[in-house]
Structure formats: structure tokens, C-alpha cells
Write a protein that holds these residues in place. Structure first.
Motif, PDB file in Angstrom:
ATOM      1  N   ALA A   1       0.841  -1.201   0.000  1.00 43.88           N
ATOM      2  CA  ALA A   1       0.000   0.000   0.000  1.00 43.88           C
ATOM      3  C   ALA A   1       0.875   1.248   0.000  1.00 43.88           C
ATOM      4  CB  ALA A   1      -0.927  -0.014   1.210  1.00 43.88           C
ATOM      5  N   VAL A   2       1.955   1.208   0.789  1.00 46.94           N
ATOM      6  CA  VAL A   2       2.860   2.369   0.845  1.00 46.94           C
ATOM      7  C   VAL A   2       3.581   2.532  -0.486  1.00 46.94           C
ATOM      8  CG1 VAL A   2       4.939   3.285   1.930  1.00 46.94           C
ATOM      9  CG2 VAL A   2       3.167   2.228   3.340  1.00 46.94           C
ATOM     10  N   LEU A   3       4.086   1.406  -1.023  1.00 44.64           N
ATOM     11  CA  LEU A   3       4.806   1.475  -2.299  1.00 44.64           C
ATOM     12  C   LEU A   3       3.907   2.009  -3.403  1.00 44.64           C
ATOM     13  CD1 LEU A   3       6.798  -1.891  -2.221  1.00 44.64           C
ATOM     14  CD2 LEU A   3       7.734   0.421  -2.007  1.00 44.64           C
ATOM     15  N   LYS A   4       2.648   1.592  -3.339  1.00 44.33           N
ATOM     16  CA  LYS A   4       1.689   2.041  -4.346  1.00 44.33           C
ATOM     17  C   LYS A   4       1.571   3.562  -4.326  1.00 44.33           C
ATOM     18  CE  LYS A   4      -3.084   1.039  -5.637  1.00 44.33           C
ATOM     19  NZ  LYS A   4      -4.192   0.104  -5.430  1.00 44.33           N
ATOM     20  N   ARG A   5       1.485   4.122  -3.119  1.00 44.77           N
ATOM     21  CA  ARG A   5       1.343   5.578  -3.021  1.00 44.77           C
ATOM     22  C   ARG A   5       2.632   6.292  -3.442  1.00 44.77           C
ATOM     23  NH1 ARG A   5      -3.083   7.605  -0.937  1.00 44.77           N
ATOM     24  NH2 ARG A   5      -4.582   6.185   0.013  1.00 44.77           N
ATOM     25  N   LEU A   6       3.756   5.689  -3.074  1.00 46.05           N
ATOM     26  CA  LEU A   6       5.027   6.302  -3.466  1.00 46.05           C
ATOM     27  C   LEU A   6       5.176   6.300  -4.986  1.00 46.05           C
ATOM     28  CD1 LEU A   6       7.487   4.808  -0.788  1.00 46.05           C
ATOM     29  CD2 LEU A   6       6.450   7.075  -0.831  1.00 46.05           C
ATOM     30  N   LEU A   7       4.816   5.175  -5.593  1.00 47.50           N
ATOM     31  CA  LEU A   7       4.898   5.088  -7.052  1.00 47.50           C
ATOM     32  C   LEU A   7       3.965   6.087  -7.720  1.00 47.50           C
ATOM     33  CD1 LEU A   7       5.010   1.255  -7.784  1.00 47.50           C
ATOM     34  CD2 LEU A   7       6.673   2.941  -8.549  1.00 47.50           C
ATOM     35  N   ALA A   8       2.775   6.192  -7.154  1.00 42.60           N
ATOM     36  CA  ALA A   8       1.794   7.124  -7.724  1.00 42.60           C
ATOM     37  C   ALA A   8       2.345   8.543  -7.683  1.00 42.60           C
ATOM     38  CB  ALA A   8       0.476   7.031  -6.961  1.00 42.60           C
ATOM     39  N   ALA A   9       2.952   8.898  -6.553  1.00 40.07           N
ATOM     40  CA  ALA A   9       3.508  10.250  -6.427  1.00 40.07           C
ATOM     41  C   ALA A   9       4.665  10.442  -7.398  1.00 40.07           C
ATOM     42  CB  ALA A   9       3.983  10.479  -4.989  1.00 40.07           C
ATOM     43  N   ALA A  10       5.450   9.385  -7.578  1.00 41.49           N
ATOM     44  CA  ALA A  10       6.599   9.497  -8.471  1.00 41.49           C
ATOM     45  C   ALA A  10       6.179   9.623  -9.918  1.00 41.49           C
ATOM     46  CB  ALA A  10       7.508   8.285  -8.296  1.00 41.49           C
ATOM     47  N   LEU A  11       5.071   9.007 -10.253  1.00 42.95           N
ATOM     48  CA  LEU A  11       4.610   9.003 -11.646  1.00 42.95           C
ATOM     49  C   LEU A  11       3.934  10.296 -12.066  1.00 42.95           C
ATOM     50  CD1 LEU A  11       2.811   5.709 -12.659  1.00 42.95           C
ATOM     51  CD2 LEU A  11       4.724   6.833 -13.769  1.00 42.95           C
ATOM     52  N   ALA A  12       3.287  10.928 -11.117  1.00 46.25           N
ATOM     53  CA  ALA A  12       2.398  12.042 -11.455  1.00 46.25           C
ATOM     54  C   ALA A  12       3.009  13.064 -12.411  1.00 46.25           C
ATOM     55  CB  ALA A  12       1.904  12.719 -10.189  1.00 46.25           C
ATOM     56  N   PRO A  13       4.228  13.512 -12.166  1.00 49.36           N
ATOM     57  CA  PRO A  13       4.764  14.554 -13.054  1.00 49.36           C
ATOM     58  C   PRO A  13       4.985  14.084 -14.478  1.00 49.36           C
ATOM     59  CG  PRO A  13       5.994  14.431 -10.998  1.00 49.36           C
ATOM     60  CD  PRO A  13       5.139  13.211 -11.056  1.00 49.36           C
TER      61      PRO A  13
END
Lengths: 204, 315
Positions: free
Chosen positions: B16-28
Motif C-alpha cells: 500500500a505504501v509502495l503504491k502511493r510512493l509510485l503514484a507520487a513518483a509518476l504524477a509529473p
């Protein structure tokens, strides 16, 4: 190339299936054939988003998808445009999207997360700096496929089988794809820890 | 020896944490993505993509879930069509054809039924009630408009990633400046508009699509059109806001119109909300555009609010 019988799935493998022509020529037959083939296919080979529904709801879901396509004089079906790809792919994509739509508007207990939204509201400089650090770590992954495996598994929730298909690898490689994903996951966690970020300690 | 393997519970939490980190990393990166060419898509689906085409497709599948799912369904279709055992499994399915056909005929409007040749007794039900499915809630003009919207949404690849989304077709148009004479080009342009997401409150649906719309802005003003249909006989104007989203999520209001009466007519009973803005406002960055429809009796139709996010980048 010989035309496939409009009453067979092979017909749906064409980019311009003959069943679409039958909508105007023989709408009763078109309706029967479409419902018959469409229902069978959705039950035997459901699109990805169907997995978020209980088994006992798949019949309802298949019916809802099919009815939505033929309603109002086949209005949605008529929107299909031949782009050189098989009609069956279009049908599956539409069914998948319909399932997602139903999930989002009517099945709130099932959480399907989308890609991140543009952040709004009060800026949090600390969070922004943290996010930038994490981004740099993740993007520093030299192995491009690792990034794909992590995103497809964790964010998009694809199965190993689906990822194998996306990668164009033989179906029997799906266990190997699963192993590669796990290695990438472990490597990412290690890299985050090396930078002082332990996913086990975060409360996001 | 240190064991990196977490317990199952820890692993789920880590995921769940990795998912959020990845999402934040992808956004830009979303704004940098474009839908691949039709030729690349077709080549990838049949396994004949060149190296460049493969890279193009893989990048798009990485940054757009909608596109990745579309590709997956086409790949599965190909797999099914090649599966020698599929026919046997299809034949084994019991199809509730009588019920399905009956429901389908109810779903036909009488007028359409006549034109399609499929009969429906006069006075038959007009609204669709799927077999065993839950009703869709309140009916009315907004529901019909919603149905029209969904017509477009469900066309894979239309505009871009069509599917679950609301429309992707942000349109940036040159606007003549007085007497049909065009104003001087805006410095720094041409730009490219990239749709990031669109959602409408009543449907709760959003888009991860990223259609790039190259635009040569050569007018002093530019019309932003969000292809979310409304019925102009019921919606008289939109309360409209255009904000620029800063790098830290800070919101800078650019435009607020309490009574924006600009529509892009599609047909007599259908139009898109539109906003005319100074082109010079659209410098590279992220934006959020919101239309809140207001009805003839001045009621805000919050349920039909359309919110679209897009990015402008220099080409």
C-alpha cells in the motif's frame, strides 16, 4: 479472405465484422447473434475489471454491458469504427470500461484507485520534498522493466499473466514474470532504505 | 543473516505504501505522455513492432492505466481467437437468451425500434432495466445526457483513451481578434495541451487519459472546450473557474465567471461548456478548469459539475 459467419466468434476477430452490417439488414438476427456470442464470451473470458465483482454478479454485469450496447437501436454498437484492429478487442475494452464505470458509481465498497491526481489545496513543503526524494529514487531505477513491473502490479493491479501478455512473452513465462517482479520490489525497498525511507515505517 | 522477507501482513502494508510512493513518483510524467500512433499500436498487437514502436507503446502503457487496459483487452482478444479450446468452452455456456432479448427490446426506444425494425408494442417501457441489474437511480434529462456522454466515453481510443473517461477532447482554437483579423502570435507558443483527467460529479468517473492536442495559438483569445455534453435548454450558464496549479499544489486563480454563457453547440439538445480566455494566460504548467452548470431557476447543478485538469507545455 473469406468472410466469417456472423454467428461465430471468428467474425468478431475481423476489424469489420459482418454482424455490424446485419444491424440494418436483419436487426432481429443481429440482436440474437450479438447477445448470444457476447454473453458467452464475457462469461468465459471476462475482461480484467470483471475481477472486482463477485462471481455471482458477473451474469448481471454481462447483461448490463450487452444491453448498453444495443439500447436505442444499437446506438453504441454503431459507434464502432474500423481502425484495423479486431472488433473483439473493442468489445472487450468497452465491457471493461463499463465494468469500471459501474464499480465507481455503484459499488463503493470496492476501492479502485486511479493514477494520482494533480495535488490541490494547501501546499505541504515537507511532503513535497519527500515526494521529490522518492521520485528521484524510483526514477533512478536503471532497469526499465522493473519500473513497468512495479507500476503494472502495484498501481494497475495487473496479474502476472496479464503482464506476461503485455510484455509479449509466452504465456508459460508468467511465473518468471512474477519472480522478476518480486526481485524488483525487493530492490526498490532496499534502495529506499538506503536513502533512509523504510516503507514499513511510513504511514501514508 | 538479515531476512528481507516481510510477513504477509507487513507485505500488504508495504504494498500500500509502495503504491502511493509510485503514484507520487509518476504524477509529473503524465503530461509528457502521448497516445502512440495507430500504426505502432497495430504493430505491437501482432508482435511486429520495431524497437522504437515498442518503446513508444511500453511508455504509454506505463503512464496510462486506461491505455494499458485497452492494450490488454486487445491482446486478450487475440489470445482468445487463437485458442483452440475456446469454442468448446463457449458452447458450454448456458445463455439466458429469452430474457436477454426481452430486456434488449425493452431497451429500444419506440422510435428507434421502428427504424431498426425491432418491434415494441405502443406504450412499452422506454427506460432500460438490465436483466437482474440494479436500477440506475433517478431518470430525467440529465440521465439521457449522461447516456449520450457514455456513448462517446466507451469508444476505445477515441480522441484518446476513451474509455472510462469523460471526454478528452480539450480543444484549443485560434480565435479571430475583431473583424476576422488575427492578432499577433503569443510569444512562447505554440503550445501543446495535454489532458490529465476529467470527471463529472454525477458519474464519479475520471480519466487518466493524456491526449496531447498540439495547438498553434495565434489569436489573442482561446476557447477551451470540454466535451462534456449538457442540455442547453436546461443549463443556462456555468459558474466557471480556471486555476493554475503550482508545483507544490498551490492554487492560483486565473479566471472566475459567475455567469459564463459560452457553449459549443453540438446539436439542438446538446452542447459543450466552453470558456474563452486570453491565450497569454496559458503558459506552460498545470491547470484545473471547473464548470458548475446553473439551471433556468438559478439552481446550481453541483451534481453535474465538470472538472478537468490539463497541462500546457511548450512544443
Amino acid at each position: 479472405m473469406p468472410m466469417a459467419d456472423s454467428g461465430s466468434l471468428d467474425d468478431w476477430g475481423q476489424s469489420s465484422p459482418s454482424i455490424l452490417g446485419e444491424i440494418d439488414r436483419d436487426p432481429d438476427r443481429a440482436l440474437h447473434v450479438f447477445m448470444d456470442i457476447g454473453y458467452r464470451h464475457l462469461m468465459v473470458s471476462p475482461p480484467g475489471a470483471f475481477r472486482y465483482f463477485e462471481e455471482n454478479r458477473r451474469h448481471d454485469l454481462a447483461c448490463e454491458v450487452l444491453l448498453s450496447l444495443v439500447a436505442d437501436g444499437f446506438r453504441r454498437l454503431r459507434l464502432y469504427e474500423d481502425d484495423g484492429r479486431p472488433f473483439l478487442g473493442w468489445f472487450r475494452t468497452v465491457a471493461n470500461n463499463k465494468a469500471r464505470d459501474i464499480l465507481k458509481k455503484g459499488n463503493r465498497e470496492v476501492q479502485v484507485e486511479d493514477l494520482p491526481e494533480v495535488p490541490t489545496g494547501t501546499p505541504d513543503p515537507v511532503a513535497a520534498v519527500f515526494a521529490e526524494r522518492v521520485r528521484a529514487i524510483i526514477l533512478s531505477t536503471e532497469n526499465r522493466q522493473c519500473r513497468e513491473l512495479l507500476v503494472w502490479r502495484l498501481l494497475y493491479e495487473f496479474t502476472n499473466q496479464e503482464i506476461t501478455l503485455l510484455l509479449g512473452e509466452p504465456a508459460d513465462r508468467n511465473a518468471d514474470v512474477g519472480n522478476r517482479y518480486r526481485n524488483c520490489r525487493i530492490a526498490l525497498i532496499r534502495r529506499l532504505r538506503e536513502h533512509g525511507i523504510d516503507p514499513s515505517d511510513l504511514d501514508l | 543473516m538479515h531476512d528481507d522477507r516481510p510477513s504477509p501482513g507487513d507485505e500488504a502494508r508495504q504494498d500500500a505504501v509502495l503504491k502511493r510512493l509510485l503514484a507520487a513518483a509518476l504524477a509529473p510524467d503524465l503530461e509528457a505522455s502521448k497516445r502512440p500512433s495507430a500504426a505502432s499500436i497495430r504493430a505491437y498487437l501482432v508482435g511486429h513492432a520495431t524497437g522504437d514502436q515498442e518503446a513508444e507503446i511500453r511508455r504509454a502503457m506505463l503512464y496510462s492505466r486506461t491505455f494499458a487496459e485497452e492494450m490488454l483487452e486487445y491482446l486478450r482478444a487475440g489470445q482468445d481467437l487463437r485458442d483452440p479450446g475456446l469454442k468448446r468452452r463457449l458452447d458450454a455456456v448456458q445463455v439466458p437468451l429469452t430474457d436477454l432479448i426481452a430486456s434488449a427490446k425493452r431497451a429500444l426506444r419506440p422510435s428507434d425500434a421502428r427504424s431498426s425494425g425491432i418491434g415494441e408494442p405502443a406504450g412499452g417501457r422506454r427506460e432500460t432495466e438490465p436483466v437482474g441489474a440494479r436500477p440506475n437511480g433517478a431518470g430525467g434529462w440529465w440521465q439521457r445526457t449522461g447516456a449520450t456522454l457514455m456513448d462517446w466515453l466507451w469508444r476505445p481510443g477515441v480522441g484518446y483513451a476513451l474509455a472510462t473517461a469523460a471526454v478528452l477532447g480539450f480543444v484549443l482554437l485560434p480565435h479571430p481578434a475583431g473583424d476576422g483579423k488575427k492578432a499577433s502570435p503569443i510569444p512562447g507558443l505554440p503550445v501543446e495541451l495535454v489532458m490529465l483527467a476529467t470527471e463529472r460529479s454525477d458519474r464519479g468517473i475520471g480519466s487518466n487519459a493524456f491526449q496531447a492536442v498540439p495547438a498553434q495559438v495565434d489569436g489573442a483569445q482561446t476557447e477551451l472546450v470540454v466535451e462534456q455534453p449538457v442540455d442547453p435548454s436546461h443549463v443556462l450558464w456555468f459558474e466557471t473557474t480556471l486555476d493554475r496549479i503550482g508545483p507544490l499544489g498551490d492554487v492560483q486563480p486565473l479566471v472566475y465567471l459567475a455567469e459564463n454563457r459560452r457553449f459549443r453547440p453540438v446539436r439542438a439538445d446538446l452542447a459543450y461548456p466552453a470558456l474563452l480566455v486570453d491565450a497569454s494566460l496559458l503558459v506552460p504548467g498545470r491547470y484545473e478548469l471547473t464548470f458548475v452548470p446553473v439551471s433556468a431557476d438559478s439552481t446550481r447543478l453541483d451534481d453535474l459539475t465538470c472538472r478537468s485538469r490539463f497541462a500546457v507545455s511548450a512544443r
